[in-house]
Enzyme design. Structure first.
Site, mmCIF file in Angstrom:
data_model
loop_
_atom_site.group_PDB
_atom_site.id
_atom_site.type_symbol
_atom_site.label_atom_id
_atom_site.label_comp_id
_atom_site.label_asym_id
_atom_site.label_seq_id
_atom_site.Cartn_x
_atom_site.Cartn_y
_atom_site.Cartn_z
ATOM 1 N N SER A 1 0.827 -1.203 0.000
ATOM 2 C CA SER A 1 0.000 0.000 0.000
ATOM 3 C C SER A 1 0.860 1.250 0.000
ATOM 4 O O SER A 1 1.826 1.346 0.768
ATOM 5 C CB SER A 1 -0.902 0.027 1.234
ATOM 6 N N GLU B 1 -0.334 -2.236 16.589
ATOM 7 C CA GLU B 1 -1.657 -1.799 16.141
ATOM 8 C C GLU B 1 -2.712 -2.452 17.019
ATOM 9 O O GLU B 1 -3.308 -3.448 16.645
ATOM 10 C CB GLU B 1 -1.835 -2.170 14.664
ATOM 11 N N ASN C 1 -9.623 -13.372 7.389
ATOM 12 C CA ASN C 1 -10.562 -13.900 8.383
ATOM 13 C C ASN C 1 -10.209 -15.326 8.801
ATOM 14 O O ASN C 1 -10.272 -15.673 9.975
ATOM 15 C CB ASN C 1 -11.989 -13.888 7.812
#
Ligand code: FAD
Lengths: 392, 374
Positions: free
Chosen positions: A161, A244, A369
Site C-alpha cells: 500500500s 496496532e 478472516n
C-alpha cells in the site's frame, strides 16, 4: 483532562480543515487510499505543526506521551470532524513504535523526527506473490555486500500500500540463503527512490490504485539500516504488527457510524426503510457497531490484571470489525438498490459504493478472516495447530 | 472507561463460581428434573441467605450492599452458566428493580428488607412475559373496606411456585397499582409444562382474592416509566444468563472435542471445527463487551442498546448450544449429556421478554421512523 483535550481537537480541526485543506474533508477512507496524496502530505505537516502527530510517543522523541484513553479521544474527534485518512499511519503507528523499541540511537535520531514532522512516509513490504497468509515463505533475498556491509536486496513485494507515494519501505527478506520459514530473516529499512527499485501500481477493484508491486534488483539497504540483528526479522516483523492494538480503529468506528447514517438517510428517502427485512438488518448493524465500540474499549485496556481475560477478545477484534464492515457494504447496496447503478452523481452513493467495493479487502489484509480464526482457535482456545503441507 | 472487571468484581465472580461448581452440578440438575422437582430450594437458601446475592443491587440506605449493574451481570452470568434452577433472575433482576423504581413506602421497605436478608424469593406476574415491555396487566383490583380484592389470570408467571411473594401489577381506576401477594392468600398456582425444565412457569389465578390494605406497594400508581426501568435490569439479567450459558456450553464442548478421536486425530484438530469454535468466540466477545458497556453506564443506557444486547446475547446462546450439539455428535441427542439443557434454555430464554424481531424493530423504529438518525 479528556474533555479539555476533546475541545482542543475539535477547535483545532474546525480551524484547520478548511481553505486549501477543505477538499480533504471526509476523504481518503476505505478504498480511497490513493486520492490527493500531495495535499494529504501537506495536511500531515499541518497536523505536525499543531503537534497532533505521534501522540503516544515519548516526549523526548517529539510525542506527547498521551495515554491510550487520550489518544482515543483524539481519534474520535479527528474522525468526527471529517479528518481524512492518515498518510502517516504506517510511519506513526507501525514502524515508529518498532524503532522506538528495537532501534539504535542513531536510527531513532534519523528516522523518528521526519515521521513526526510529516516529512517521511513509509510503506510496508511484507507480502510476496508466494508469501501471503504464509508470511514465513518469504523469498526476497538480502545479500551482504562485504565491501560496505550494506545489504543488497533482490525479489518482489506485492500489495504494498502507498509505495508509489512513499519515501521509505521496511522489508522482510531472507538473509540466510538456506533458511526456511521464520528463521534466517532480516528486517531492513530502505529508501524507495533508488536505481534497484521499481514500483508498479496495481489497479484495484474500485478503479483506483492504492497498492503496488515493488520489484527489487540489487537494491541497497545501508548497513546501519538493519533493525535488530540478522535473523531477528520475524521477531521484529511480528512485534510491529502488535503495535496496532486498535487505537486508530476507534476513529475508524466513527466513519463506520457515518456510513451507517448515510445508509439510514438513503433508506428513509427511497422507501427501503419501510421494508421489514431491511429494517431488521439496519438494526442488527447498529447493534453490532455498539458492541464493536465496547469491544474496542475492552481490547484497549491497560489493566495488567485483565490480560488473561482479554486475550481472546484481542484475537477476536479484527475479525469482528472486518466482518461487520463487509456486511455493511452489502447492506448499503441493498438499500440503494437499482439506484446504485449510476456511479456519477450523489456523493453519498459514491462513498457507499466505494465502501461496498473495498470492504471485501477488510477481511483479507492484516491477516485474513480464516487466519484470524486459526489464531483465535490455536492461541486463544488452545486447539491443535494446523499441520504444514509439503508443497512449496 | 475500559470495561474490565475491578478486583472486587473479580473476587465476587471467582467465589461465586467456586460455590456454584460445588452446589449446582448438572448431575444435581438432572436428578431434580427426574424427581419432578421444579426448583432447588437448598441452593436458593444458600444463595439468598448465606451468600446474600439478593442484597447486592439494593442501595446502602435501603439496607443493601449498594453495588451496581456490573455485579448483577457477573452473578447472572454465573447462574446462567450452571442453569441454576433458582428464582434469582425473578428476585434480583425483576422484582427488586421494580420495588426500587417504585419510590418510598413502608410496605415496600419491609419487603426490600426481607429480600436483602435472603428471607424472600419473589416473582412478578407480568401481563405477558413474552413481550419486551412485559405486556399490560391482566389482573384487576378494587378497594373493599380497608383492603383490596384481586381478580384475573396471569397466564405465565416465571418462578411463581418458588416465590414467597408475587408482585402483581393490577389495573385499578384506569391506572396500574402494584400488590404484594404472599403465599396462601387464596390464589391458585398451576404449574405449566414448558420446554425449559430449569425455569418453572405457572399460571396464576386470582378469583376474588382479598388482600390487606398493606398489600398495596405503590403510593400513587405504578407508572410505565417505572416498569421500563425495572425491565431494563430484567433484560440485562437475561442477557447475562445467556452469555454465561453460552460460555459454559462452549467450554464443555471444547473439553469434549479435545478428547474425542476420529480419523486418528482429535476432532478439535479439524479446521472446520476450529473455525466454528473461534467464530463463536467472536460472537461471545461481541455480546459480552456490549453487556459490560451497558452495565458500566446502566442508568443512562438506551432502550436500543438493551434491545441490541438481547439480540446478540440471544443469538450467541442459541448458536453455542446448537454448535455444542453438532460437535458432540450422537451423544448430544441423549438425555445423559448436558448440551440439551442449554439448547432448551437458550431457546426459551430468547423468547422471554420479547422475541428477536421485536428487539430489532425497537431499534429500527428509533433509527428510521423519527427525528434524527443515530
Ligand atoms: C487492500 C490491501 C492492502 C494491502 N496492503 C499491504 C501492505 O501494505 N503490505 C503488505 O505487506 N501486504 C499488504 N497486503 C497483503 C495482505 O496482507 C495479504 O493479501 C494477506 O495476508 C493474504 O495473503 P494473500 O493475498 O496471498 O492470500 P492467500 O494467503 O493466498 O489466501 C487466499 C485465501 O486462502 C485462505 N487461507 C490461506 N491460508 C489458510 C489457512 N492456513 N487456513 C485456512 N484458509 C487459508 C485465506 O484466508 C484466503 O481466504 C494488502 C492486501 C490488501 C487486500
Amino acid at each position: 483532562m479528556s474533555d479539555a483535550l476533546r475541545k482542543e481537537v475539535r477547535d483545532w480541526m474546525a480551524k484547520h480543515l478548511t481553505g486549501r485543506f477543505a477538499p480533504l474533508w471526509m476523504r481518503a477512507g476505505a478504498g480511497e487510499g490513493d486520492v490527493m496524496p500531495e495535499l494529504r502530505k501537506e495536511w500531515e505537516r499541518e497536523l505536525a505543526a499543531g503537534r497532533w502527530t505521534c501522540l503516544g510517543w515519548p516526549e523526548e522523541h517529539g510525542g506527547r506521551a498521551l495515554s491510550v484513553a487520550e489518544q482515543v479521544v483524539f481519534q474520535e474527534e479527528y474522525s468526527r470532524a471529517g479528518g481524512p485518512g492518515r498518510m502517516g499511519h504506517i510511519g506513526e503507528g507501525l514502524i515508529g513504535p518498532t524503532i522506538l523499541d528495537y532501534g539504535t540511537d542513531d536510527q531513532k535520531a534519523r528516522f523518528l523526527p521526519p515521521i513526526r514532522a510529516g516529512e517521511a512516509f513509509w510503506a510496508q513490504g511484507y507480502s510476496e506473490p508466494s508469501a501471503g497468509s504464509d508470511l514465513g515463505n518469504i523469498r526476497t533475498r538480502a545479500r551482504r555486500d562485504e565491501a560496505t556491509g550494506d545489504w543488497l536486496v533482490t525479489g518482489q513485494k506485492i500489495w504494498t500500500s502507498m509505495a508509489h507515494v512513499s519515501d521509505w519501505i521496511f522489508v522482510l527478506a531472507r538473509a540466510e540463503p538456506d533458511s526456511v520459514g521464520r528463521k534466517g530473516l532480516i528486517f531492513l529499512m530502505m529508501k524507495l527512490d533508488q536505481p534497484g527499485i521499481e514500483i508498479q501500481p496495481i489497479r484495484q477493484i474500485g478503479g483506483g490504485a492504492e497498492f503496488n508491486s515493488v520489484f527489487f534488483d540489487g537494491a541497497r539497504a545501508e548497513a546501519r539500516d538493519v533493525l535488530g540483528e540478522v535473523g531477528d526479522g520475524w521477531k521484529i516483523a511480528m512485534a510491529l504488527l502488535g503495535y496496532e492494538r486498535g487505537i486508530s480503529t476507534l476513529g475508524q468506528q466513527m466513519s463506520f457510524a457515518q456510513e451507517l447514517d448515510l445508509i439510514i438517510e438513503i433508506a428513509r428517502e427511497n422507501g427501503a426503510a419501510e421494508r421489514a427485512a431491511i429494517r431488521q438488518r439496519i438494526a442488527y448493524a447498529w447493534a453490532g457497531l455498539r458492541a464493536m465500540r465496547s469491544l474496542a474499549l475492552r481490547v484497549l485496556s491497560e489493566d495488567p490484571d485483565a490480560e488473561a481475560e482479554l486475550m481472546r477478545e484481542r484475537l477476536a477484534y479484527k475479525y469482528q470489525w472486518a466482518t461487520w464492515h463487509r456486511d455493511l457494504g452489502a447492506l448499503a447496496m441493498d438499500v440503494i438498490g437499482l439506484d446504485g447503478a449510476p456511479i456519477e452523481g450523489d456523493p453519498r452513493r459514491e462513498r457507499l459504493e466505494q465502501m461496498f467495493l473495498f470492504t471485501p479487502a477488510d477481511t483479507i489484509y492484516g491477516g485474513t478472516n480464516e487466519i484470524q480464526l486459526n489464531i483465535l482457535a490455536e492461541v486463544g482456545l488452545g486447539m491443535p495447530r494446523e499441520p504444514r503441507g509439503t508443497l512449496t | 472507561m475500559h470495561l474490565t472487571l475491578t478486583p472486587d468484581q473479580r473476587m465476587i465472580r471467582d467465589e461465586g463460581a467456586r460455590f456454584l461448581a460445588e452446589r449446582a452440578s448438572s448431575e444435581k440438575l438432572r436428578a431434580l428434573i427426574e424427581a419432578g422437582t421444579r426448583w432447588d430450594r437448598d441452593l436458593w437458601q444458600a444463595i439468598a441467605a448465606e451468600l446474600g446475592w439478593c442484597a447486592i443491587a439494593v442501595p446502602e440506605d435501603e439496607g443493601g450492599l449498594g453495588m451496581g449493574a456490573t455485579e448483577v451481570l457477573v452473578l447472572m452470568e454465573l447462574s446462567g452458566a450452571r442453569l441454576a434452577p433458582v428464582p434469582l433472575w425473578s428476585t434480583l433482576c425483576l422484582a427488586t428493580p421494580l420495588l426500587l423504581a417504585l419510590g418510598a413506602g413502608k410496605a415496600r421497605a419491609r419487603l426490600l428488607e426481607r429480600i436483602v436478608a435472603g428471607e424472600a424469593a419473589l416473582a412478578v406476574a407480568l401481563g405477558d412475559p413474552g413481550a419486551a415491555d412485559g405486556g399490560a396487566a391482566t389482573i384487576t383490583a378494587r378497594a373493599e373496606g380497608e383492603g383490596w380484592v384481586l381478580d384475573g389470570i396471569a397466564a405465565r408467571v416465571i418462578d411463581a411456585e418458588a416465590a414467597d411473594v408475587i408482585l402483581v401489577p393490577a389495573v385499578i381506576d384506569g391506572g396500574t397499582a402494584l400488590f404484594a401477594l404472599e403465599r396462601d392468600m387464596g390464589q391458585e398456582i398451576a404449574p405449566l409444562e414448558t420446554l425449559d425444565a430449569t425455569r418453572p412457569v405457572a399460571r396464576l389465578t386470582l378469583d376474588g382474592v382479598a388482600l390487606p390494605g398493606s398489600a398495596r406497594l405503590d403510593a400513587d400508581g405504578l407508572t410505565a416509566d417505572q416498569m421500563t426501568r425495572a425491565l431494563d435490569m430484567a433484560h440485562l439479567g437475561l442477557a447475562a444468563e445467556q452469555i454465561g450459558a453460552a460460555r459454559a456450553v462452549m467450554d464443555l464442548t471444547l473439553d469434549y472435542i479435545a478428547e474425542r478421536v476420529q480419523f486418528g486425530r482429535t476432532i478439535a484438530s479439524f479446521q472446520a471445527i476450529k473455525h466454528r469454535c473461534a467464530a463463536l468466540e467472536v460472537d461471545m466477545a461481541e455480546a459480552r463487551a456490549l453487556a459490560l458497556g451497558i452495565a458500566a453506564e446502566f442508568d443512562t443506557a438506551s432502550a436500543e442498546d438493551i434491545a441490541g444486547l438481547r439480540v446478540l446475547a440471544g443469538d450467541l446462546a442459541r448458536k453455542a448450544a446448537r454448535e455444542a450439539i453438532q460437535m458432540h455428535g450422537g451423544v448430544a441427542i441423549t438425555w445423559e449429556y448436558d448440551p440439551h439443557f442449554y439448547f432448551k434454555r437458550a431457546q426459551a430464554t430468547a423468547a422471554l421478554l420479547g422475541p428477536r424481531d421485536a428487539h430489532l424493530e425497537r431499534i429500527a423504529a428509533a433509527l428510521l421512523d423519527q427525528g434524527d438518525a443515530a
